[in-house]
Motif scaffolding. Structure first.
Motif, PDB file in Angstrom:
ATOM      1  N   VAL A 512       0.854  -1.182   0.000  1.00 17.34           N
ATOM      2  CA  VAL A 512       0.000   0.000   0.000  1.00 17.34           C
ATOM      3  C   VAL A 512       0.892   1.234   0.000  1.00 17.34           C
ATOM      4  O   VAL A 512       1.936   1.250   0.657  1.00 17.34           O
ATOM      5  N   ALA A 513       0.486   2.236  -0.749  1.00 19.18           N
ATOM      6  CA  ALA A 513       1.242   3.486  -0.792  1.00 19.18           C
ATOM      7  C   ALA A 513       1.012   4.282   0.483  1.00 19.18           C
ATOM      8  O   ALA A 513      -0.100   4.362   1.005  1.00 19.18           O
ATOM      9  N   VAL A 514       2.097   4.874   1.016  1.00 18.08           N
ATOM     10  CA  VAL A 514       2.011   5.671   2.237  1.00 18.08           C
ATOM     11  C   VAL A 514       1.484   7.049   1.892  1.00 18.08           C
ATOM     12  O   VAL A 514       2.057   7.766   1.057  1.00 18.08           O
ATOM     13  N   GLN A 515       0.374   7.390   2.506  1.00 14.86           N
ATOM     14  CA  GLN A 515      -0.177   8.746   2.325  1.00 14.86           C
ATOM     15  C   GLN A 515      -0.366   9.365   3.705  1.00 14.86           C
ATOM     16  O   GLN A 515       0.586   9.475   4.457  1.00 14.86           O
ATOM     17  N   ALA A 516      -1.591   9.696   4.069  1.00 19.79           N
ATOM     18  CA  ALA A 516      -1.812  10.327   5.368  1.00 19.79           C
ATOM     19  C   ALA A 516      -2.374   9.354   6.385  1.00 19.79           C
ATOM     20  O   ALA A 516      -2.772   9.751   7.468  1.00 19.79           O
ATOM     21  N   GLN A 517      -2.405   8.050   6.048  1.00 21.56           N
ATOM     22  CA  GLN A 517      -3.017   7.086   6.953  1.00 21.56           C
ATOM     23  C   GLN A 517      -2.118   6.848   8.175  1.00 21.56           C
ATOM     24  O   GLN A 517      -0.917   7.090   8.158  1.00 21.56           O
ATOM     25  N   SER A 518      -2.748   6.327   9.231  1.00 22.09           N
ATOM     26  CA  SER A 518      -1.993   5.889  10.389  1.00 22.09           C
ATOM     27  C   SER A 518      -1.298   4.580  10.061  1.00 22.09           C
ATOM     28  O   SER A 518      -1.638   3.888   9.105  1.00 22.09           O
ATOM     29  N   LEU A 519      -0.297   4.233  10.886  1.00 17.53           N
ATOM     30  CA  LEU A 519       0.421   2.978  10.660  1.00 17.53           C
ATOM     31  C   LEU A 519      -0.522   1.792  10.777  1.00 17.53           C
ATOM     32  O   LEU A 519      -0.408   0.828  10.010  1.00 17.53           O
ATOM     33  N   ALA A 520      -1.458   1.847  11.717  1.00 13.09           N
ATOM     34  CA  ALA A 520      -2.401   0.733  11.881  1.00 13.09           C
ATOM     35  C   ALA A 520      -3.227   0.535  10.612  1.00 13.09           C
ATOM     36  O   ALA A 520      -3.450  -0.601  10.163  1.00 13.09           O
ATOM     37  N   ASN A 521      -3.686   1.627  10.002  1.00 13.47           N
ATOM     38  CA  ASN A 521      -4.473   1.513   8.763  1.00 13.47           C
ATOM     39  C   ASN A 521      -3.619   0.998   7.604  1.00 13.47           C
ATOM     40  O   ASN A 521      -4.082   0.217   6.762  1.00 13.47           O
ATOM     41  N   LEU A 522      -2.359   1.451   7.548  1.00 14.90           N
ATOM     42  CA  LEU A 522      -1.468   0.969   6.498  1.00 14.90           C
ATOM     43  C   LEU A 522      -1.234  -0.537   6.622  1.00 14.90           C
ATOM     44  O   LEU A 522      -1.239  -1.267   5.629  1.00 14.90           O
ATOM     45  N   LEU A 523      -1.027  -1.002   7.854  1.00 13.88           N
ATOM     46  CA  LEU A 523      -0.821  -2.441   8.067  1.00 13.88           C
ATOM     47  C   LEU A 523      -2.049  -3.231   7.637  1.00 13.88           C
ATOM     48  O   LEU A 523      -1.925  -4.288   7.013  1.00 13.88           O
ATOM     49  N   LYS A 524      -3.232  -2.728   7.972  1.00 20.04           N
ATOM     50  CA  LYS A 524      -4.460  -3.435   7.594  1.00 20.04           C
ATOM     51  C   LYS A 524      -4.616  -3.482   6.077  1.00 20.04           C
ATOM     52  O   LYS A 524      -4.993  -4.510   5.502  1.00 20.04           O
ATOM     53  N   SER A 525      -4.315  -2.367   5.412  1.00 21.20           N
ATOM     54  CA  SER A 525      -4.451  -2.322   3.957  1.00 21.20           C
ATOM     55  C   SER A 525      -3.458  -3.273   3.291  1.00 21.20           C
ATOM     56  O   SER A 525      -3.807  -4.003   2.355  1.00 21.20           O
ATOM     57  N   ALA A 526      -2.209  -3.272   3.768  1.00 20.21           N
ATOM     58  CA  ALA A 526      -1.214  -4.183   3.205  1.00 20.21           C
ATOM     59  C   ALA A 526      -1.596  -5.633   3.460  1.00 20.21           C
ATOM     60  O   ALA A 526      -1.399  -6.500   2.607  1.00 20.21           O
ATOM     61  N   ASP A 527      -2.157  -5.901   4.616  1.00 18.83           N
ATOM     62  CA  ASP A 527      -2.591  -7.276   4.915  1.00 18.83           C
ATOM     63  C   ASP A 527      -3.746  -7.694   4.009  1.00 18.83           C
ATOM     64  O   ASP A 527      -3.817  -8.847   3.577  1.00 18.83           O
ATOM     65  N   ASP A 528      -4.669  -6.747   3.735  1.00 17.14           N
ATOM     66  CA  ASP A 528      -5.771  -7.064   2.816  1.00 17.14           C
ATOM     67  C   ASP A 528      -5.235  -7.398   1.419  1.00 17.14           C
ATOM     68  O   ASP A 528      -5.703  -8.336   0.753  1.00 17.14           O
ATOM     69  N   ALA A 529      -4.255  -6.636   0.970  1.00 20.03           N
ATOM     70  CA  ALA A 529      -3.664  -6.911  -0.344  1.00 20.03           C
ATOM     71  C   ALA A 529      -2.930  -8.249  -0.344  1.00 20.03           C
ATOM     72  O   ALA A 529      -2.980  -9.006  -1.321  1.00 20.03           O
ATOM     73  N   LEU A 530      -2.244  -8.571   0.763  1.00 21.51           N
ATOM     74  CA  LEU A 530      -1.569  -9.859   0.876  1.00 21.51           C
ATOM     75  C   LEU A 530      -2.580 -10.995   0.798  1.00 21.51           C
ATOM     76  O   LEU A 530      -2.335 -12.025   0.155  1.00 21.51           O
ATOM     77  N   TYR A 531      -3.717 -10.802   1.428  1.00 21.52           N
ATOM     78  CA  TYR A 531      -4.761 -11.834   1.375  1.00 21.52           C
ATOM     79  C   TYR A 531      -5.214 -12.064  -0.072  1.00 21.52           C
ATOM     80  O   TYR A 531      -5.428 -13.200  -0.510  1.00 21.52           O
ATOM     81  N   GLN A 532      -5.337 -10.982  -0.840  1.00 23.80           N
ATOM     82  CA  GLN A 532      -5.735 -11.120  -2.233  1.00 23.80           C
ATOM     83  C   GLN A 532      -4.665 -11.859  -3.041  1.00 23.80           C
ATOM     84  O   GLN A 532      -4.975 -12.680  -3.911  1.00 23.80           O
ATOM     85  N   ALA A 533      -3.390 -11.600  -2.724  1.00 29.54           N
ATOM     86  CA  ALA A 533      -2.310 -12.304  -3.419  1.00 29.54           C
ATOM     87  C   ALA A 533      -2.370 -13.800  -3.138  1.00 29.54           C
ATOM     88  O   ALA A 533      -2.178 -14.635  -4.030  1.00 29.54           O
ATOM     89  N   LYS A 534      -2.633 -14.151  -1.901  1.00 27.53           N
ATOM     90  CA  LYS A 534      -2.769 -15.572  -1.552  1.00 27.53           C
ATOM     91  C   LYS A 534      -3.991 -16.176  -2.239  1.00 27.53           C
ATOM     92  O   LYS A 534      -3.953 -17.304  -2.746  1.00 27.53           O
ATOM     93  N   ARG A 535      -5.056 -15.410  -2.251  1.00 29.20           N
ATOM     94  CA  ARG A 535      -6.313 -15.918  -2.817  1.00 29.20           C
ATOM     95  C   ARG A 535      -6.204 -16.143  -4.323  1.00 29.20           C
ATOM     96  O   ARG A 535      -6.821 -17.068  -4.874  1.00 29.20           O
ATOM     97  N   HIS A 536      -5.416 -15.332  -4.992  1.00 29.72           N
ATOM     98  CA  HIS A 536      -5.304 -15.424  -6.448  1.00 29.72           C
ATOM     99  C   HIS A 536      -4.190 -16.366  -6.904  1.00 29.72           C
ATOM    100  O   HIS A 536      -3.759 -16.297  -8.056  1.00 29.72           O
ATOM    101  N   GLY A 537      -3.681 -17.201  -6.007  1.00 31.40           N
ATOM    102  CA  GLY A 537      -2.769 -18.235  -6.466  1.00 31.40           C
ATOM    103  C   GLY A 537      -1.366 -18.198  -5.889  1.00 31.40           C
ATOM    104  O   GLY A 537      -0.536 -19.025  -6.213  1.00 31.40           O
TER     105      GLY A 537
END
Length: 546
Positions: A512-537
């Motif tokens: 996830v690109a760093v913008q004005a989000q908190s670190l907690a939100n960035l971690l959640k967004s990166a984890d969501d993207a990681l989940y999609q990577a796992k889900r797609h193979g």
């Protein structure tokens, strides 16, 4: 002043010598269960830090004894207690507060949602409150005062009649033996969830100051007799807590493996405890273990507002909170008085004292050098992952916060911050097929490659298990994707060679690109993207799209 203080320390060494090798220390942990609430003590004990500080610590688990009575009677040297410790001090119990593990109290009132939702209705049915103690903790009194129930329940004093229960409180709730109980937020709510019972929780009202709990304490007598041991035990215990906060899973493993004589809790229960207790250890800028006389004075005023102490009791506040320098110096002065008087009797005694000072000065320099080495080793252990040598989860997140703040204050020109979460593919299968030692070598290989591919101020840390975190500085997201693909290609073309086996490694990544989000939100967004990577193979990189 520094010269005088050094002279006082040297004189103490002359009179009593340094901490005895492996000085026996007895610590009462007031529970028969392996709680995460004592994780810092377990960590320091398991890592051998007490032994390195010349303390032979014995951990005593016992739930049916009174911590203050045991410490004052010298049956144990240290224990833990909530804000009631102050009440005992104000009623002539010579105890000294050393460090408060929790800056916010874990005490709650607990009921079931299927009953009446009004706290007053529940308590007025029996005009009693089931407690496993003969004193109401201040936190519960504040909840009751907020609900205007102090007079209804006739709690005019701290020592109030309480309703004993024949079963644990959470079982009494389920069986409807009672309508409301006092509990810790890390225990009874979990047990209700395990029985599919929905809990209703009343917490203490928010205060502007800390409401301490699990305060480490000792007796005035032990502090006077062994001030250096007290200070060493306090420092090592707090270092253990910092390790436990950064490595909760490691401490949970120790609790499950090395405490078979205790009533066992499940891994899920211990994780639930850690999840709910660690946030209570820090409040704003207050650190783990911080305990200040001014906040204890405000707690005393809360007791006074409830009518549970009088003005005359407040005099006992003096000397209640341990000060690493002032309290030790006070003990030194007490020991030095007869020697100062005796030194006036003749020059021979003064000459003897000077000889002792020269000898003690050499000892002190050696001891200070050794302690600096120990402190540096402890610092490295608290910051680094023991398997890979890269940052552990706690220190990686701390460095990320500092770097994100630096970028917010002065954004780098033509650069973009990217937070990445990486997870190894099919790692469980590798462990199952080749064994955990091979799995450890896989983790170390990936950590080594990622670390050596980064440039300052980029960061890498092990978040736990086979998961890593990265903070990259790139021109755009495409560059970050190309960089990750290069790492994936490098791992595939250079498999791990171990004992005649060739093991190909791959990983999935979410960013996830760093913008004005908190670190907690960035971690959640990166984890969501990681989940999609796992889900797609797996073996791919996904960008968080929001």
């Amino acid at each position: 002043m520094n010269f005088l203080r050094l002279g006082l320390w040297l004189s103490l060494l002359i009179l009593s010598g340094p901490i005895q090798a492996n000085q026996g220390i007895r610590v009462l942990l007031p529970s028969a269960e392996a709680h995460f609430r004592f994780a810092g003590v377990y960590a320091a004990y398991k890592l051998g830090w007490y032994q390195k500080a010349h303390l032979q610590v014995e951990l005593i688990h016992q739930a049916d004894v009174h911590p203050v009575q045991e410490v004052v009677a010298a049956r144990v040297d240290f224990s833990f207690m909530d804000t009631r410790l102050l009440w005992y001090r104000l009623h002539n119990k010579p105890v000294v507060a050393l460090a408060s593990i929790f800056q916010r109290s874990p005490y709650i009132l607990l009921g079931l949602q299927h009953a009446e939702k009004d706290l007053a209705l529940r308590l007025q049915q029996g005009h009693s409150l089931p407690l496993a103690t003969d004193l109401y903790p201040l936190e519960l009194a504040l909840i009751l005062r907020q609900a205007n129930l102090l007079q209804t329940l006739r709690l005019e004093k701290l020592q109030a009649t309480y309703q004993p229960l024949s079963t644990p409180g959470w079982q009494a709730l389920i069986s409807q033996q009672t309508q409301v109980i006092s509990a810790w937020i890390s225990d009874a709510p979990y047990r209700l969830l395990q029985h599919d019972a929905q809990a209703q929780i009343w917490q203490p009202p928010a205060l502007d100051t800390p409401l301490y709990a699990d305060t480490l304490f000792t007796s005035e007598r032990f502090l006077q007799r062994s001030p250096q041991a007290v200070q060493a035990f306090r420092e090592v215990t707090l270092q253990g807590w910092r390790y436990a906060v950064a490595n909760p899973e490691q401490v949970i493993d120790w609790l499950l493996q090395d405490a078979p004589f205790l009533v066992q809790r499940s891994r899920e229960h211990l994780r639930y405890e850690a999840q709910h207790l660690i946030p209570l250890m820090q409040l704003g800028w207050h650190e783990v273990g911080e305990t200040q006389a001014k906040y204890w004075a405000q707690i005393a005023r809360e007791y006074q507002s409830l009518g549970w102490i009088q003005d005359k009791n407040l005099q006992a506040l003096q000397g209640f909170v341990f000060s690493q320098q002032t309290d030790v110096e006070q003990q030194i002065w007490v020991r030095l008085r007869p020697w100062i008087f005796a030194s006036a009797l003749g020059g021979f005694l003064l000459l003897l004292l000077l000889l002792y000072v020269l000898q003690a000065n050499y000892r002190l320099r050696c001891e200070m050098r050794r302690r600096r080495d120990v402190e540096e080793a402890l610092r490295q252990q608290a910051q680094s992952d023991s398997l890979t040598g890269i940052y552990n989860r706690g220190f990686f997140l701390e460095r990320c916060r500092h770097q994100l703040q630096a970028w917010r204050e002065q954004a780098p020109k033509d650069r973009l911050g990217v937070l990445v979460m990486v997870d190894l593919d099919h790692f469980k299968a590798i462990n199952d097929q080749y064994g955990h030692p091979v799995g450890d070598e896989v983790i170390k290989k990936v950590a080594h490659q990622l670390q050596h591919a980064l440039q300052p101020p980029e960061l890498v840390g092990r978040l736990g298990g086979e998961e890593f975190g990265l903070l990259l500085s790139v021109k755009n997201l495409d560059e970050a994707v190309r960089w990750l693909h290069a790492q994936q290609y490098q791992l595939k073309t250079d498999p791990l060679q171990l004992e005649g086996q060739s093991i190909t490694i791959s990983f999935s990544a979410g960013m996830v690109a760093v913008q004005a989000q908190s670190l907690a939100n960035l971690l959640k967004s990166a984890d969501d993207a990681l989940y999609q990577a796992k889900r797609h193979g797996r073996d791919r990189v996904e960008i968080f799209s929001g």
